[in-house]
Design an enzyme around this catalytic site. Structure first.
Site, PDB file in Angstrom:
ATOM      1  N   ARG A  55       0.836  -1.210   0.000  1.00  0.00           N
ATOM      2  CA  ARG A  55       0.000   0.000   0.000  1.00  0.00           C
ATOM      3  C   ARG A  55       0.868   1.257   0.000  1.00  0.00           C
ATOM      4  NH1 ARG A  55      -1.776   2.456   4.376  1.00  0.00           N
ATOM      5  NH2 ARG A  55      -2.097   0.630   5.677  1.00  0.00           N
ATOM      6  N   TYR A 108     -15.787  15.659 -15.728  1.00  0.00           N
ATOM      7  CA  TYR A 108     -16.160  14.248 -15.614  1.00  0.00           C
ATOM      8  C   TYR A 108     -17.216  14.116 -14.505  1.00  0.00           C
ATOM      9  CZ  TYR A 108     -15.714   9.277 -14.596  1.00  0.00           C
ATOM     10  OH  TYR A 108     -15.969   7.956 -14.374  1.00  0.00           O
ATOM     11  N   ASP A 178      -6.892  17.091 -14.807  1.00  0.00           N
ATOM     12  CA  ASP A 178      -7.154  15.717 -15.241  1.00  0.00           C
ATOM     13  C   ASP A 178      -6.759  15.646 -16.719  1.00  0.00           C
ATOM     14  OD1 ASP A 178      -8.331  13.368 -16.225  1.00  0.00           O
ATOM     15  OD2 ASP A 178     -10.013  13.473 -14.821  1.00  0.00           O
ATOM     16  N   LYS A 203      -8.270   4.272 -18.835  1.00  0.00           N
ATOM     17  CA  LYS A 203      -8.597   4.694 -20.198  1.00  0.00           C
ATOM     18  C   LYS A 203      -7.408   4.473 -21.128  1.00  0.00           C
ATOM     19  CE  LYS A 203     -12.275   5.805 -17.962  1.00  0.00           C
ATOM     20  NZ  LYS A 203     -12.572   7.155 -17.490  1.00  0.00           N
TER      21      LYS A 203
HETATM   22  C1  LIG Z   1     -12.996   7.665 -16.320  1.00  0.00           C
HETATM   23  C2  LIG Z   1     -12.528   8.991 -15.909  1.00  0.00           C
HETATM   24  C3  LIG Z   1     -12.225   9.253 -14.568  1.00  0.00           C
HETATM   25  C4  LIG Z   1     -12.429   8.231 -13.471  1.00  0.00           C
HETATM   26  O1  LIG Z   1     -11.569   7.166 -13.604  1.00  0.00           O
HETATM   27  P1  LIG Z   1     -11.899   5.696 -13.009  1.00  0.00           P
HETATM   28  O2  LIG Z   1     -10.668   4.946 -13.388  1.00  0.00           O
HETATM   29  O3  LIG Z   1     -13.148   5.225 -13.658  1.00  0.00           O
HETATM   30  O4  LIG Z   1     -12.065   5.874 -11.550  1.00  0.00           O
HETATM   31  C5  LIG Z   1     -11.750  10.491 -14.252  1.00  0.00           C
HETATM   32  N1  LIG Z   1     -11.583  11.448 -15.187  1.00  0.00           N
HETATM   33  C6  LIG Z   1     -11.879  11.234 -16.484  1.00  0.00           C
HETATM   34  C7  LIG Z   1     -11.674  12.322 -17.457  1.00  0.00           C
HETATM   35  C8  LIG Z   1     -12.354  10.008 -16.892  1.00  0.00           C
HETATM   36  O5  LIG Z   1     -12.659   9.797 -18.181  1.00  0.00           O
END
Ligand SMILES: *Cc1c(COP(=O)(O)O)cnc(C)c1O
Length: 386
Positions: A55, A108, A178, A203
């Site tokens: 962790r 998001y 992000d 992603k």
């Molecule tokens: C999918 C996504 C998230 C969240 O990610 P997870 O891996 O599903 O927790 C955050 N920001 C963006 C832009 C996303 O497309």
């Protein structure tokens, strides 16, 4: 320094005394055993100490953190079990009750829900803005953090990161972005003034729809070191196997992104000519409000596009008619995926909030995969109203 696409292939590997493994080995262990208690103690207190408990640190996870940190031009990374894990770990370690946040309006859905939670349950005020001028107006004496998305989900707005971050810098805020939709291959926000870059590695970085993950990259190793004791206690740390799969994905990121961008441009142009499509949103189209900004800020326009079929009924009929593409959540994988944001990914927003960020009832988001673009178009075309 080699090119970014080269560095994707040459992911970091843990140090071993003799031959170096060609790729990062999987240390599928929850912890490590020691002969020297001092080394053990140092590892628990120091992010650069020996790995002790997974962790807090694991060589496979560390290889991913170092790889993404270097691709982003940052100094340190913290990998998590999901993108939301990265976002919430960063927000919870940087913010205290009574702080004020300036966040981009178009976000998001999960990030928006987290901000609403912080506001309602933890007494953190949030102002939603579009662009640097509104961000400047929203500044308050207790503003602590500015939050943006390089390319927003789902309307693929391109954020004026240099403008937004200049406002943040002047006011002494922590700039968080992000960068999931852009990846470091299309944009490196730290060069624009970001302090922390977060990703859902679920992603594009993972890229194969087989692993959940997230990572936060810190421009400055001191901020990472300061937050690290709390980051590891929050408990969102990445599992070694997930990190290992993600590293394998990163190795082909450059090839995949090139194809995602090329095919998304091809599909966006075809959708724009189709009589049933009201509007197509893709930064690669000259009609997109962020087109000029994208040309300056991004080295490609990404693999996600949205389009408007005008009504909820038309949108839902489309997602039921697709055959090659799948109806489902997520994006950034090798296969084409479509969804209807208003009823699924952005269900957290009220009708008024959906209107404010431009998510109409008939809007469809498509993550363009790396199948042959002619096959993708043939499928979308047959699913569109005649
Ligand atoms: C999918 C996504 C998230 C969240 O990610 P997870 O891996 O599903 O927790 C955050 N920001 C963006 C832009 C996303 O497309």
């Amino acid at each position: 320094m080699t090119h970014l696409n080269t560095r994707c292939v040459h992911v970091k590997t843990p140090e071993v005394p003799a031959g170096r493994p060609l790729t990062a080995p999987l240390y599928q262990t929850s912890g490590f055993a020691f002969t020297d208690p001092a080394v053990f103690a140092d590892g628990m207190a120091n992010p650069d100490g020996a790995p002790v408990y997974s962790r807090m640190g694991n060589p496979t996870v560390r290889a991913l953190e170092d790889t993404v940190a270097e691709l982003e031009g940052g100094q340190a990374g913290f990998a998590t079990g999901s993108g939301m894990g990265a976002i919430n770990s960063v927000l919870l370690t940087l913010l205290s009750s009574g702080d004020h946040v300036i966040a981009q309006r178009s976000l998001y859905g999960g990030a928006f829900a987290s901000f609403e939670n912080l506001a309602h349950r933890w007494g953190i005020e949030v102002s939603y803005v579009s662009g640097p001028a509104e961000a400047r107006q929203a500044l308050r004496p207790n503003t602590k953090l500015l939050y943006a998305e390089t390319i927003s989900n789902p309307m693929v707005e391109v954020a004026d990161l240099p403008g937004m971050f200049a406002v943040g810098r002047e006011a002494g805020l922590i700039n968080v972005v992000d960068n999931t939709f852009a990846t470091p291959l299309l944009c490196r926000p730290i060069e624009q003034g970001a302090d922390v870059v977060v990703h859902s590695t679920t992603k594009y970085l993972g890229g194969h729809s087989d692993v959940l993950g997230g990572v936060a990259v810190f421009a400055d190793a001191d901020l990472h070191r300061e937050l690290w004791p709390e980051l590891v206690e929050i408990g969102a740390s990445a599992d070694p196997f997930a990190a290992w799969l993600t590293l394998r994905g990163v190795q082909t990121l450059a090839l995949r992104m090139r194809q995602h961008c090329e095919s998304a441009q091809f599909i966006a142009e075809r959708l724009a000519e189709h009589p049933a499509v009201r509007a197509v949103h893709y930064p690669g189209l000259p009609s997109h409000p962020g087109h000029e900004l994208a040309r300056k800020l991004l080295t490609g326009n990404g693999g996600v596009l949205t389009f408007d079929l005008g009504s909820r009924a038309a949108g839902l009929a489309f997602v039921q008619a697709i055959r090659l593409a799948s109806l489902g959540p997520s994006l950034g994988g090798v296969e084409t995926l479509a969804l209807h944001p208003a009823s699924t990914s952005h269900r957290q927003l009220t009708d008024e909030q959906l209107r404010a960020v431009g998510i109409g009832e008939g809007v469809i988001r498509v993550s363009i995969g790396i199948e042959d673009p002619d096959d993708i178009w043939a499928d979308l075309d047959q699913a569109l109203p005649a």
